[in-house]
Design a protein around this motif. Structure first.
Motif, PDB file in Angstrom:
ATOM      1  N   GLU A   1     -22.928 -25.691  51.499  1.00 36.08           N
ATOM      2  CA  GLU A   1     -23.523 -24.685  50.623  1.00 36.08           C
ATOM      3  C   GLU A   1     -22.468 -24.056  49.724  1.00 36.08           C
ATOM      4  OE1 GLU A   1     -25.548 -24.121  54.747  1.00 36.08           O
ATOM      5  OE2 GLU A   1     -23.546 -24.499  53.929  1.00 36.08           O
ATOM      6  N   SER A   2     -22.931 -23.560  48.592  1.00 38.37           N
ATOM      7  CA  SER A   2     -22.060 -22.822  47.676  1.00 38.37           C
ATOM      8  C   SER A   2     -22.933 -21.903  46.835  1.00 38.37           C
ATOM      9  CB  SER A   2     -21.255 -23.770  46.786  1.00 38.37           C
ATOM     10  OG  SER A   2     -22.123 -24.545  45.984  1.00 38.37           O
TER      11      SER A   2
ATOM     12  N   GLY B   1     -22.878 -18.438  46.921  1.00 36.97           N
ATOM     13  CA  GLY B   1     -23.049 -17.089  47.429  1.00 36.97           C
ATOM     14  C   GLY B   1     -22.089 -16.120  46.767  1.00 36.97           C
TER      15      GLY B   1
ATOM     16  N   LEU C   1     -28.130 -20.524  44.809  1.00 34.41           N
ATOM     17  CA  LEU C   1     -27.373 -21.228  45.846  1.00 34.41           C
ATOM     18  C   LEU C   1     -27.539 -22.724  45.668  1.00 34.41           C
ATOM     19  CD1 LEU C   1     -28.260 -19.110  49.011  1.00 34.41           C
ATOM     20  CD2 LEU C   1     -26.463 -18.744  47.311  1.00 34.41           C
TER      21      LEU C   1
ATOM     22  N   CYS D   1     -26.688 -26.632  47.605  1.00 34.41           N
ATOM     23  CA  CYS D   1     -26.359 -27.339  48.834  1.00 34.41           C
ATOM     24  C   CYS D   1     -26.122 -28.798  48.479  1.00 34.41           C
ATOM     25  CB  CYS D   1     -27.491 -27.205  49.842  1.00 34.41           C
ATOM     26  SG  CYS D   1     -27.293 -28.194  51.344  1.00 34.41           S
TER      27      CYS D   1
ATOM     28  N   TRP E   1     -34.060 -23.813  53.545  1.00 37.93           N
ATOM     29  CA  TRP E   1     -33.080 -22.719  53.507  1.00 37.93           C
ATOM     30  C   TRP E   1     -33.473 -21.697  54.560  1.00 37.93           C
ATOM     31  CZ3 TRP E   1     -28.623 -22.712  50.853  1.00 37.93           C
ATOM     32  CH2 TRP E   1     -28.505 -23.537  49.734  1.00 37.93           C
TER      33      TRP E   1
ATOM     34  N   TYR F   1     -26.679 -17.497  54.183  1.00 36.75           N
ATOM     35  CA  TYR F   1     -27.735 -18.459  53.871  1.00 36.75           C
ATOM     36  C   TYR F   1     -27.283 -19.862  54.268  1.00 36.75           C
ATOM     37  CZ  TYR F   1     -30.510 -14.996  51.462  1.00 36.75           C
ATOM     38  OH  TYR F   1     -31.290 -13.899  51.171  1.00 36.75           O
TER      39      TYR F   1
ATOM     40  N   THR G   1     -23.358 -19.731  53.458  1.00 39.64           N
ATOM     41  CA  THR G   1     -22.717 -19.029  52.353  1.00 39.64           C
ATOM     42  C   THR G   1     -23.242 -17.592  52.345  1.00 39.64           C
ATOM     43  OG1 THR G   1     -22.230 -19.089  49.968  1.00 39.64           O
ATOM     44  CG2 THR G   1     -24.443 -19.756  50.617  1.00 39.64           C
TER      45      THR G   1
ATOM     46  N   VAL H   1     -24.388 -14.047  51.072  1.00 39.69           N
ATOM     47  CA  VAL H   1     -24.998 -13.355  49.935  1.00 39.69           C
ATOM     48  C   VAL H   1     -25.056 -11.872  50.285  1.00 39.69           C
ATOM     49  CG1 VAL H   1     -27.091 -13.020  48.581  1.00 39.69           C
ATOM     50  CG2 VAL H   1     -26.345 -15.333  49.183  1.00 39.69           C
TER      51      VAL H   1
END
Length: 129
Positions: free
Chosen positions: A6-7, A9, A20, A22, A36, A94, A123, A125
């Motif tokens: 994941e990225s 956040g 977000l 993935c 998610w 997340y 990630t 949030v």
């Protein structure tokens, strides 16, 4: 076996938006139903949104319906979560999740943690008021 990363956040003000991503690797992404989830400390992991294999049916938790949009790009092996109108209650880690579902064309989605077999690392949030 698919791996998920994941990225996207970060810290955002209430009312703002965030997307977000993935990234999936190591498997045939199109054959995985995706979801998610989110988790805050000392609480169980909570379902957020899901998307099936083709025809890519979607399903949302009531708490995010109308604000979040889940989507997937099979050509890029990517899953996304567009989050709008964020509030402090959306603050959480997340997670992206995958379930191998190769021969199901019914559009079935999955919305409980045990139904998913592969997870990303998460990630964070954070929504500030």
């Amino acid at each position: 076996q698919v791996q998920l990363v994941e990225s996207g956040g970060g810290l955002v003000q209430a009312g703002g938006s965030l997307t977000l991503s993935c990234a999936a690797s190591g498997g045939t992404f199109s054959k995985y139903a995706m979801g998610w989830f989110r988790q805050v400390p000392e609480k169980t992991r909570e379902f957020v949104a899901a998307v099936s294999v083709a025809p890519h049916n979607t399903f949302y938790a009531d708490s995010v319906k109308g604000r979040f949009i889940i989507s997937r790009d099979n050509a890029k092996n990517m899953l996304y979560l567009r989050m709008n109108s964020l509030n402090t209650g959306d603050t959480a880690v997340y997670y992206c999740a995958a379930r191998f579902n190769p021969a199901d064309f019914s559009g079935r989605y999955f919305y409980t943690s045990p139904e998913y077999h592969h997870w990303g690392q998460g990630t964070q949030v954070t929504v500030s008021s």
